[in-house]
Write an enzyme that holds these catalytic residues in place. Structure first.
Site, mmCIF file in Angstrom:
data_model
loop_
_atom_site.group_PDB
_atom_site.id
_atom_site.type_symbol
_atom_site.label_atom_id
_atom_site.label_comp_id
_atom_site.label_asym_id
_atom_site.label_seq_id
_atom_site.Cartn_x
_atom_site.Cartn_y
_atom_site.Cartn_z
ATOM 1 N N LYS A 83 -12.039 -1.628 1.901
ATOM 2 C CA LYS A 83 -11.140 -0.624 0.630
ATOM 3 C C LYS A 83 -12.319 -0.563 -0.624
ATOM 4 O O LYS A 83 -13.197 -0.043 -0.605
ATOM 5 C CB LYS A 83 -9.959 -1.037 0.369
ATOM 6 C CG LYS A 83 -9.082 -1.061 1.664
ATOM 7 C CD LYS A 83 -7.717 -1.544 1.823
ATOM 8 C CE LYS A 83 -7.010 -1.055 3.160
ATOM 9 N NZ LYS A 83 -6.026 -1.961 3.676
ATOM 10 N N SER A 134 0.719 -1.350 -0.016
ATOM 11 C CA SER A 134 0.012 -0.102 -0.002
ATOM 12 C C SER A 134 0.904 1.067 -0.275
ATOM 13 O O SER A 134 0.180 2.141 -0.028
ATOM 14 C CB SER A 134 -1.036 0.062 1.126
ATOM 15 O OG SER A 134 -0.445 -0.044 2.413
ATOM 16 N N HIS A 186 -5.414 -4.502 -0.874
ATOM 17 C CA HIS A 186 -5.338 -3.462 -1.705
ATOM 18 C C HIS A 186 -5.690 -3.855 -3.321
ATOM 19 O O HIS A 186 -5.682 -3.233 -3.998
ATOM 20 C CB HIS A 186 -4.262 -2.640 -1.652
ATOM 21 C CG HIS A 186 -4.215 -1.495 -0.645
ATOM 22 N ND1 HIS A 186 -5.031 -0.160 -0.678
ATOM 23 C CD2 HIS A 186 -3.860 -1.550 1.003
ATOM 24 C CE1 HIS A 186 -4.781 0.223 0.338
ATOM 25 N NE2 HIS A 186 -4.086 -0.523 1.532
#
Ligand SMILES: *Cc1c(COP(=O)(O)O)cnc(C)c1O
Length: 393
Positions: free
Chosen positions: A241, A182, A210
């Site tokens: 996310k 990330s 992610h």
């Protein structure tokens, strides 16, 4: 009597004096391309809301409908009386979405790691861990009691070196890597890591927080990106996310998923996510399965923004995903850069040591499908102005 908590004042003062104190901003608007932050309307380049789902009308509607039908709380831990049809449906849908045998959900990606790692390895075992793995992998690994051996970042040759050096010294071995990292936006060479693991009979786990909703066909994640279905034992993910909600998921080998229902401690000792969370996640899966439009727009936005930033002379590091680091080096410069962006109406975080290595401070720009062409152009103008005012090119 002396204040037994005085040490906290000392510690907090040190954090403030050294610039490590976390000043947390407050949002008073929903997530989206624009936010109201500390009372000011700004363009949002900070969130992990990759697909703009956090406030998507269909997801909001699904959550509201489910609350009317089932109430809010699950009432208990999953294994006692907290498993609802919605939870099981989400698990079935996630396994199908990810094209693997089975899936189990958790309260968060963080707790999914805390459940999975200690269920797979213990004191007699070894974890081979990428040196830049996420904090929740590190904590889950420590919790397991297994010996943790780090290999060089995204480096299958170094993994193999560490594996060879320790051959015969443990019972079971588990290779763990983040999918997408990330801070830099690069992703693991999962195919090569799995080759090494297979050669030595090691279990494999990827935390694709992610990559979920970002990589692979229609956002099916890193395992799908590399066509490694059935070859990676477990994939940990998050609904917080790209999915825009909250919750964790572990998908992969059916035996492991069954084992986690028996031995995953956050599953057994912490209550399930709420009804609206679960319904919202289901609506997110619906959206992703219906069309790749949002994922396509995310990537188109990222490509445009990154190409234009390079033209402006900014160094966007080694990213391979919509995560866009703007490398500045000096932490004070990065902080000043972020402050000026905010003054100009753009919210993007400065990251410095210890979140990233010393001397590698940056602004991290998070691109979203929620951004319009106009939002991106406005952002590029602001970056150009702030870059010039600070002599960064
Ligand atoms: C964000 C993140 C998590 C935590 O996910 P939550 O669902 O927010 O707890 C875990 N692992 C990685 C790699 C992450 O980036």
């Amino acid at each position: 009597m002396a204040d037994k908590l005085a040490w906290i004042d000392t510690e907090l003062k040190t954090l403030k004096d050294t610039g490590f104190y976390n000043n947390i901003r407050t949002l008073s608007s929903p997530q989206g391309a624009r936010l109201v932050v500390d009372g000011k309307s700004v363009l949002n380049f900070c969130s992990n809301n990759y697909l703009g789902l956090a406030n998507h009308p269909r997801i909001v509607q699904a959550a509201a409908d489910a609350v009317r039908q089932y109430g809010v709380g699950p009432g208990a831990v999953r294994s006692i009386a907290g498993t609802m049809t919605l939870h099981l449906e989400l698990e079935k849908r996630m396994a199908a979405f990810k094209r693997v045998e089975a899936a189990i959900t958790f309260q968060s990606g963080f707790s999914a790691n805390g459940a999975t790692i200690p269920a797979l390895v213990g004191k007699e075992d070894v974890i081979f861990s990428d040196e830049l793995n996420h904090a929740s992998i590190i904590d889950g690994s420590r919790l397991s009691g297994a010996k943790i051996l780090r290999y060089a970042h995204c480096n299958p040759q170094d993994l193999e070196r560490v594996v060879q050096e320790t051959a015969g010294t443990y019972r079971r071995g588990l290779v763990i890597t983040d999918g997408v990292f990330s801070m830099d936006g690069d992703y693991a060479p999962l195919d090569k890591l799995v080759e090494v693991a297979d050669r030595y009979g090691l279990m494999t786990m990827v935390d694709d927080a992610h990559g979920e909703g970002v990589l692979g066909e229609g956002g099916r994640g890193i395992v799908d990106h590399f066509h490694l279905h059935g070859k990676v034992d477990v994939e940990v993910g998050t609904f917080s996310k790209a999915f825009g909600v909250v919750g964790g998921v572990v998908a992969g080998n059916a035996k492991i998923i069954e084992w986690l229902r028996q031995r995953g401690r956050p599953f057994l000792f912490s209550s399930a996510v709420t009804v609206p969370d679960t319904a919202a996640c289901l609506a997110a899966v619906d959206l992703l399965e219906e069309s790749t439009d949002l994922v396509d727009r995310l990537w188109a936005n990222a490509r445009l923004f990154q190409a234009e930033m390079k033209k402006l002379g900014f160094d966007t590091g080694v990213t391979q995903t919509p995560i866009t680091p703007v490398m500045l080096g000096d932490v004070q410069l990065a902080r000043e850069f972020s402050r000026r962006l905010f003054d100009e109406g753009l919210f993007a975080m400065a990251l410095g040591f210890p979140t990233v290595p010393m001397g590698k401070a940056r602004i991290r720009v998070m691109i979203s499908a929620a951004h319009s062409q106009q939002d991106l152009e406005e952002a590029l103008d602001i970056f150009e102005r702030v870059g010039k005012s600070l002599g960064v090119k």
